[in-house]
Design a protein around this motif. Structure first.
Motif, PDB file in Angstrom:
ATOM      1  N   PRO A   1       0.801  -1.232   0.000  1.00  0.00           N
ATOM      2  CA  PRO A   1       0.000   0.000   0.000  1.00  0.00           C
ATOM      3  C   PRO A   1       0.834   1.283   0.000  1.00  0.00           C
ATOM      4  O   PRO A   1       0.262   2.372  -0.116  1.00  0.00           O
ATOM      5  CB  PRO A   1      -0.804  -0.116   1.308  1.00  0.00           C
ATOM      6  CG  PRO A   1      -0.815  -1.557   1.641  1.00  0.00           C
ATOM      7  CD  PRO A   1       0.493  -2.086   1.159  1.00  0.00           C
ATOM      8  N   HIS A   2       2.139   1.161   0.121  1.00  0.00           N
ATOM      9  CA  HIS A   2       3.023   2.325   0.211  1.00  0.00           C
ATOM     10  C   HIS A   2       2.615   3.186   1.404  1.00  0.00           C
ATOM     11  O   HIS A   2       2.699   2.733   2.538  1.00  0.00           O
ATOM     12  CB  HIS A   2       3.075   3.083  -1.109  1.00  0.00           C
ATOM     13  CG  HIS A   2       3.928   2.382  -2.134  1.00  0.00           C
ATOM     14  ND1 HIS A   2       4.126   2.847  -3.413  1.00  0.00           N
ATOM     15  CD2 HIS A   2       4.660   1.237  -2.055  1.00  0.00           C
ATOM     16  CE1 HIS A   2       4.929   2.016  -4.082  1.00  0.00           C
ATOM     17  NE2 HIS A   2       5.256   1.028  -3.267  1.00  0.00           N
ATOM     18  N   SER A   3       2.153   4.404   1.216  1.00  0.00           N
ATOM     19  CA  SER A   3       1.786   5.240   2.369  1.00  0.00           C
ATOM     20  C   SER A   3       0.387   5.818   2.218  1.00  0.00           C
ATOM     21  O   SER A   3       0.118   6.922   2.680  1.00  0.00           O
ATOM     22  CB  SER A   3       2.809   6.370   2.545  1.00  0.00           C
ATOM     23  OG  SER A   3       4.084   5.857   2.826  1.00  0.00           O
ATOM     24  N   ASN A   4      -0.480   5.063   1.589  1.00  0.00           N
ATOM     25  CA  ASN A   4      -1.829   5.562   1.312  1.00  0.00           C
ATOM     26  C   ASN A   4      -2.895   4.560   1.745  1.00  0.00           C
ATOM     27  O   ASN A   4      -2.693   3.357   1.653  1.00  0.00           O
ATOM     28  CB  ASN A   4      -1.989   5.869  -0.180  1.00  0.00           C
ATOM     29  CG  ASN A   4      -0.980   6.885  -0.669  1.00  0.00           C
ATOM     30  OD1 ASN A   4      -0.048   6.537  -1.378  1.00  0.00           O
ATOM     31  ND2 ASN A   4      -1.134   8.125  -0.252  1.00  0.00           N
ATOM     32  N   GLY A   5      -4.005   5.089   2.208  1.00  0.00           N
ATOM     33  CA  GLY A   5      -5.130   4.242   2.583  1.00  0.00           C
ATOM     34  C   GLY A   5      -5.042   3.651   3.973  1.00  0.00           C
ATOM     35  O   GLY A   5      -5.838   2.760   4.318  1.00  0.00           O
ATOM     36  N   TYR A   6      -4.130   4.151   4.810  1.00  0.00           N
ATOM     37  CA  TYR A   6      -3.912   3.504   6.108  1.00  0.00           C
ATOM     38  C   TYR A   6      -5.023   3.768   7.121  1.00  0.00           C
ATOM     39  O   TYR A   6      -5.179   3.000   8.080  1.00  0.00           O
ATOM     40  CB  TYR A   6      -2.528   3.860   6.659  1.00  0.00           C
ATOM     41  CG  TYR A   6      -1.483   2.919   6.111  1.00  0.00           C
ATOM     42  CD1 TYR A   6      -1.085   1.800   6.822  1.00  0.00           C
ATOM     43  CD2 TYR A   6      -0.953   3.110   4.841  1.00  0.00           C
ATOM     44  CE1 TYR A   6      -0.171   0.900   6.300  1.00  0.00           C
ATOM     45  CE2 TYR A   6      -0.042   2.219   4.307  1.00  0.00           C
ATOM     46  CZ  TYR A   6       0.350   1.117   5.043  1.00  0.00           C
ATOM     47  OH  TYR A   6       1.251   0.219   4.503  1.00  0.00           O
TER      48      TYR A   6
ATOM     49  N   HIS B   1       2.799   8.938 -10.523  1.00  0.00           N
ATOM     50  CA  HIS B   1       3.104   8.293  -9.245  1.00  0.00           C
ATOM     51  C   HIS B   1       1.770   7.938  -8.603  1.00  0.00           C
ATOM     52  O   HIS B   1       0.949   8.816  -8.345  1.00  0.00           O
ATOM     53  CB  HIS B   1       3.915   9.256  -8.366  1.00  0.00           C
ATOM     54  CG  HIS B   1       4.263   8.706  -7.028  1.00  0.00           C
ATOM     55  ND1 HIS B   1       4.492   9.518  -5.930  1.00  0.00           N
ATOM     56  CD2 HIS B   1       4.424   7.423  -6.578  1.00  0.00           C
ATOM     57  CE1 HIS B   1       4.793   8.774  -4.887  1.00  0.00           C
ATOM     58  NE2 HIS B   1       4.746   7.501  -5.256  1.00  0.00           N
ATOM     59  N   ILE B   2       1.542   6.653  -8.343  1.00  0.00           N
ATOM     60  CA  ILE B   2       0.232   6.209  -7.864  1.00  0.00           C
ATOM     61  C   ILE B   2       0.194   6.294  -6.337  1.00  0.00           C
ATOM     62  O   ILE B   2       0.700   5.419  -5.633  1.00  0.00           O
ATOM     63  CB  ILE B   2      -0.095   4.786  -8.350  1.00  0.00           C
ATOM     64  CG1 ILE B   2       0.128   4.705  -9.868  1.00  0.00           C
ATOM     65  CG2 ILE B   2      -1.522   4.427  -7.985  1.00  0.00           C
ATOM     66  CD1 ILE B   2      -0.660   5.724 -10.679  1.00  0.00           C
ATOM     67  N   THR B   3      -0.408   7.375  -5.848  1.00  0.00           N
ATOM     68  CA  THR B   3      -0.486   7.621  -4.410  1.00  0.00           C
ATOM     69  C   THR B   3      -1.962   7.688  -3.995  1.00  0.00           C
ATOM     70  O   THR B   3      -2.774   6.937  -4.494  1.00  0.00           O
ATOM     71  CB  THR B   3       0.263   8.920  -4.051  1.00  0.00           C
ATOM     72  OG1 THR B   3      -0.271  10.005  -4.832  1.00  0.00           O
ATOM     73  CG2 THR B   3       1.742   8.794  -4.354  1.00  0.00           C
ATOM     74  N   GLY B   4      -2.309   8.599  -3.076  1.00  0.00           N
ATOM     75  CA  GLY B   4      -3.694   8.725  -2.649  1.00  0.00           C
ATOM     76  C   GLY B   4      -4.608   9.030  -3.821  1.00  0.00           C
ATOM     77  O   GLY B   4      -4.326   9.924  -4.617  1.00  0.00           O
ATOM     78  N   GLY B   5      -5.689   8.292  -3.935  1.00  0.00           N
ATOM     79  CA  GLY B   5      -6.557   8.400  -5.102  1.00  0.00           C
ATOM     80  C   GLY B   5      -6.362   7.242  -6.053  1.00  0.00           C
ATOM     81  O   GLY B   5      -7.159   7.038  -6.970  1.00  0.00           O
TER      82      GLY B   5
ATOM     83  N   PHE C   1      -6.239   2.641  -3.119  1.00  0.00           N
ATOM     84  CA  PHE C   1      -4.932   1.984  -3.075  1.00  0.00           C
ATOM     85  C   PHE C   1      -4.292   1.938  -4.466  1.00  0.00           C
ATOM     86  O   PHE C   1      -4.959   2.103  -5.482  1.00  0.00           O
ATOM     87  CB  PHE C   1      -5.075   0.559  -2.551  1.00  0.00           C
ATOM     88  CG  PHE C   1      -5.669   0.472  -1.175  1.00  0.00           C
ATOM     89  CD1 PHE C   1      -4.955   0.899  -0.066  1.00  0.00           C
ATOM     90  CD2 PHE C   1      -6.943  -0.045  -0.983  1.00  0.00           C
ATOM     91  CE1 PHE C   1      -5.500   0.821   1.212  1.00  0.00           C
ATOM     92  CE2 PHE C   1      -7.497  -0.130   0.284  1.00  0.00           C
ATOM     93  CZ  PHE C   1      -6.773   0.302   1.390  1.00  0.00           C
ATOM     94  N   ASN C   2      -2.974   1.663  -4.477  1.00  0.00           N
ATOM     95  CA  ASN C   2      -2.289   1.539  -5.770  1.00  0.00           C
ATOM     96  C   ASN C   2      -2.512   0.168  -6.406  1.00  0.00           C
ATOM     97  O   ASN C   2      -2.167  -0.036  -7.574  1.00  0.00           O
ATOM     98  CB  ASN C   2      -0.793   1.836  -5.626  1.00  0.00           C
ATOM     99  CG  ASN C   2      -0.073   0.862  -4.706  1.00  0.00           C
ATOM    100  OD1 ASN C   2      -0.092  -0.352  -4.910  1.00  0.00           O
ATOM    101  ND2 ASN C   2       0.587   1.384  -3.675  1.00  0.00           N
TER     102      ASN C   2
END
Length: 341
Positions: A193-198, A252-256, A303-304
């Motif tokens: 998930p990297h740093s998104n959706g936590y 860059h696939i981040t939030g959204g 999520f990505n």
């Protein structure tokens, strides 16, 4: 007025330990020095950080800056006591964003704020920041450590990061004027998930009644360790494609998620067409969707889904792009194309 003399107060009495801050600066000095690169001038301790852009080899440079944090993923670090990975996340969220504009990350500064400096925690966080800088090829040139009694609960802290990169004017991305219907979208993997959706992740874990110390339902490590897998840094994969004029855009696939980030690199008259069957999402996303009962569209806009970065390339450049990505250790996937929007 009372004649009783008042006990003298010090900054330490108010909860701020200046000596602890000085010890931290001494501890992180070697970490910062290990990230030095062409252009860095001087070391830590000045009022500002100096960088010689000419020494970096740019002919007609445009500066690109970015700032970000780690979000509620920090809550997992607090609960697990694992603090050496969120610094990597911090650098990655910033450095990958400037890559999306075609820029090489040059230098990075961090802001670490806590109620009380606790032995080992700040050092672990900043060691992760230094590792993120090493992976992205940028220098850790400075930052700020703020000890603010009463602002944060014990053991808690906040992080922010700031990166500056550069790109020659002719290579700024996205090149929207060059994009055309039929351009191909190529994705490379995320680490999770990297740093998104936590916030949603933490809600799912809570509702499932799971402990972060328990075995992960989707891997062989603890749930906390699995969910703290740091964000990938993509400089090694992306910069050769940018400098070789092989791509027209980068997302860059981040939030959204893929849904909202891919269109950000496209002109108004074109839209990305993504084939969701082109890849298999990582097990963590499969578990989150099932455990949370999350609808598929909601997954893709939160999520990505296992894709951390997407490139747009002309059809006649696709084979070269895929070949170079494979040489860089990636497993690229053709996700779709651009269509008239």
């Amino acid at each position: 007025m009372s004649d009783t003399p008042k006990t003298p107060l010090s900054y330490r009495d108010a909860g701020v330990d200046i000596e602890a801050g000085e010890r931290l600066v001494e501890a992180i000095g070697p970490l910062a020095k290990a990230t030095a690169r062409a252009g860095v001038m001087g070391g830590l301790g000045g009022f500002g950080a100096l960088f010689d852009l000419k020494a970096s080899g740019y002919e007609d440079p445009i500066l690109v800056s970015g700032t970000d944090g780690v979000g509620t993923k920090l809550m997992l670090a607090f609960e697990t006591g694992i603090h050496n990975t969120v610094g990597i996340d911090l650098v990655a969220m910033c450095a990958n964003d400037v890559l999306a504009q075609g820029a090489e990350p040059l230098f990075f500064l961090d802001y670490f704020a806590t109620g009380k400096l606790e032995s080992g925690i700040a050092e672990a966080v900043i060691s992760g920041i230094a590792e993120g800088c090493r992976q992205s090829g940028c220098a850790l040139v400075g930052g700020e450590t703020a000890e603010m009694p009463g602002m944060y609960p014990p053991g808690h802290y906040d992080l922010a990061g700031f990166v500056v990169g550069a790109v020659d004017r002719a290579k700024v991305l996205p090149r929207m004027g060059d994009m055309a219907e039929g351009d191909v979208l190529i994705g490379i993997a995320s680490s999770g998930p990297h740093s998104n959706g936590y916030s949603l992740i933490r809600r799912i874990v809570e509702r499932e009644g799971l402990s972060y110390d328990s075995t992960s339902p989707f891997s062989n490590e603890s749930l906390g360790e699995a969910l703290l897998t740091p964000t990938r840094l993509y400089s090694d994969a992306a910069l050769p494609l940018i400098k070789g004029d092989l791509i027209k855009g980068l997302a860059h696939i981040t939030g959204g998620g893929i849904t909202e980030n891919t269109p950000r690199m496209c002109p108004n008259h074109l839209a990305p067409r993504i084939d969701r069957s082109a890849w298999t999402p990582k097990p963590v996303f499969q578990w989150l969707q099932e455990a949370g009962g999350v609808e598929l569209d909601e997954m893709h806009r939160t999520f990505n889904m296992g894709i951390g970065m997407i490139f747009a390339a002309a059809p006649d450049k696709v084979d070269t792009v895929i070949s170079q990505l494979k040489e860089a250790g990636e497993q690229p996937v053709i996700l779709g194309d651009l269509v008239g929007g």
